[in-house]
Scaffold this motif. Structure first.
Motif, PDB file in Angstrom:
ATOM      1  N   ILE A 103     -51.426  44.871 -47.442  1.00 23.90           N
ATOM      2  CA  ILE A 103     -50.527  43.856 -46.874  1.00 23.90           C
ATOM      3  C   ILE A 103     -50.875  43.576 -45.414  1.00 23.90           C
ATOM      4  O   ILE A 103     -50.913  42.425 -44.984  1.00 23.90           O
ATOM      5  N   GLY A 104     -51.140  44.627 -44.646  1.00 25.03           N
ATOM      6  CA  GLY A 104     -51.426  44.437 -43.218  1.00 25.03           C
ATOM      7  C   GLY A 104     -52.666  43.592 -42.993  1.00 25.03           C
ATOM      8  O   GLY A 104     -52.699  42.721 -42.110  1.00 25.03           O
ATOM      9  N   LEU A 105     -53.699  43.825 -43.794  1.00 25.94           N
ATOM     10  CA  LEU A 105     -54.933  43.032 -43.684  1.00 25.94           C
ATOM     11  C   LEU A 105     -54.633  41.559 -43.984  1.00 25.94           C
ATOM     12  O   LEU A 105     -55.107  40.656 -43.281  1.00 25.94           O
ATOM     13  N   ALA A 106     -53.826  41.314 -45.008  1.00 24.79           N
ATOM     14  CA  ALA A 106     -53.480  39.928 -45.363  1.00 24.79           C
ATOM     15  C   ALA A 106     -52.645  39.273 -44.257  1.00 24.79           C
ATOM     16  O   ALA A 106     -52.814  38.092 -43.961  1.00 24.79           O
ATOM     17  N   VAL A 107     -51.758  40.049 -43.626  1.00 24.67           N
ATOM     18  CA  VAL A 107     -50.945  39.501 -42.527  1.00 24.67           C
ATOM     19  C   VAL A 107     -51.844  39.148 -41.345  1.00 24.67           C
ATOM     20  O   VAL A 107     -51.711  38.071 -40.749  1.00 24.67           O
ATOM     21  N   ALA A 108     -52.771  40.049 -41.014  1.00 28.08           N
ATOM     22  CA  ALA A 108     -53.681  39.788 -39.890  1.00 28.08           C
ATOM     23  C   ALA A 108     -54.452  38.499 -40.147  1.00 28.08           C
ATOM     24  O   ALA A 108     -54.566  37.629 -39.276  1.00 28.08           O
ATOM     25  N   ARG A 109     -54.947  38.329 -41.359  1.00 26.31           N
ATOM     26  CA  ARG A 109     -55.721  37.127 -41.695  1.00 26.31           C
ATOM     27  C   ARG A 109     -54.852  35.870 -41.574  1.00 26.31           C
ATOM     28  O   ARG A 109     -55.274  34.865 -40.991  1.00 26.31           O
ATOM     29  N   GLU A 110     -53.650  35.937 -42.106  1.00 26.86           N
ATOM     30  CA  GLU A 110     -52.750  34.766 -42.072  1.00 26.86           C
ATOM     31  C   GLU A 110     -52.452  34.364 -40.625  1.00 26.86           C
ATOM     32  O   GLU A 110     -52.455  33.185 -40.282  1.00 26.86           O
ATOM     33  N   LEU A 111     -52.202  35.356 -39.773  1.00 28.24           N
ATOM     34  CA  LEU A 111     -51.927  35.045 -38.359  1.00 28.24           C
ATOM     35  C   LEU A 111     -53.164  34.443 -37.702  1.00 28.24           C
ATOM     36  O   LEU A 111     -53.079  33.455 -36.960  1.00 28.24           O
ATOM     37  N   MET A 112     -54.322  35.035 -37.985  1.00 29.31           N
ATOM     38  CA  MET A 112     -55.560  34.514 -37.386  1.00 29.31           C
ATOM     39  C   MET A 112     -55.835  33.096 -37.848  1.00 29.31           C
ATOM     40  O   MET A 112     -56.288  32.252 -37.071  1.00 29.31           O
TER      41      MET A 112
END
Ligand code: NAP
Length: 266
Positions: free
Chosen positions: A19-28
């Motif tokens: 989940i954290g990796l997906a959140v980082a990508r979405e924010l980026m």
């Protein structure tokens, strides 16, 4: 939808996978510079390489539950980006089991990574957000914080505490332009499920012994989740990005249920 967060800077803990990796990508993808945090340096650097094509990403290897880590993580974000506007407290895992099967160490380890680290990171990060007059905090909780399941007692007691911390903190910092919310996550297909949940599900369903982990998750999700499937990290990332954005101007202190309609997943 333009989330109106281009140029802001974020910390996402537990962002080397799931989940954290997906959140980082979405924010980026929305123009945010992101400091990703996790313990395993090799996996963290691999995540940084994967994310690099989406924008500005930096990595900081740390155990969020260790004393002093929160301050160092925030210092690292300021060193790289010169500011901090968004904090996503995501690091953690599930602990499957009831009270009688758990130990004092299970309790302390889970409390340190989920709750104590969250408190410390909020405390270290909020002064930076106060300087901006704008901030967003998203705390990853579980649907069990609202609908406790005795098969996940420690995780769910801590999730209820996270929801409570989220509500109180939101009231404390509302006048500073800082919105604080939690996500009550249901079953989402990640390593956390493979390592911590599938073995526990298997113990209760010996008739599924011949199924692969993916099939066990699909079966239990179809059984327990009204929409009939497990979540994907990107389902949670979309909600986290909205809560962390300028398009969210009026939701604070809330725990958003993101569980496909399920009130338990085991
Ligand atoms: N997946 C679900 O069904 C579900 C349901 C309810 C709640 N949640 C919550 O959602 C969050 C993300 O879960 P996930 O499923 O994406 O988990 P995951 O795939 O297991 O990923 C966990 C991430 O957190 C990091 N991490 C774990 N302990 C850490 C520590 N002490 N310090 C720093 N980083 C740490 C891991 O990297 P390292 O191991 O290298 O540190 C990894 O990057 C967790 O808080 C979890 O409790 C998940």
């Amino acid at each position: 939808m333009d989330l109106e967060i281009k140029g802001r800077a974020a910390i996402v803990t537990g962002a080397s996978t799931g989940i954290g990796l997906a959140v980082a990508r979405e924010l980026m993808e929305n123009g945010v510079s992101v400091l990703i945090v996790a313990r395993d340096q090799t996996r963290l650097e691999a995540a940084k390489r994967d994310l690099a094509s989406f924008g500005n990403v930096q990595a900081y290897a740390a155990d969020v539950s260790s004393a002093g880590a929160a301050e160092k993580i925030v210092e690292s974000a300021i060193r790289h980006f010169g500011q901090l506007s968004i904090l996503v407290n995501n690091a953690g895992r599930a602990h499957a089991g009831g009270l009688m099967a758990s130990t004092e160490d299970d309790w302390n380890d889970m409390a340190n990574v989920k709750l104590t680290a969250m408190r410390r990171l909020c405390k270290a990060g909020i002064p930076q957000m106060q300087k901006n007059g704008w901030g967003r905090i998203v705390n990853m909780s579980s649907i069990g914080g609202i609908y406790p399941n005795p098969k996940l007692l420690i995780s769910h007691v801590l999730s209820a505490a996270i929801n409570n911390l989220t509500k109180s903190l939101a009231l404390e910092v509302a006048a500073d332009g800082i919105l604080v919310n939690a996500i009550g996550i249901g079953a989402v297909a990640t390593d956390n499920w493979s390592f911590n949940m599938i073995p526990a599900v298997r113990r209760t369903r010996p008739e599924w012994n011949d199924l692969s982990d993916d099939d066990v998750l699909a079966r239990i999700s179809a059984e327990k989740t009204p929409i009939g499937r497990a979540g994907e990290p990107k389902d949670i990332a979309a909600i986290a990005a909205f809560l962390a954005s300028n398009r969210n101007g009026f939701v604070t202190g809330d725990t958003i249920e993101a569980s496909g309609g399920a009130d338990r997943f085991m």
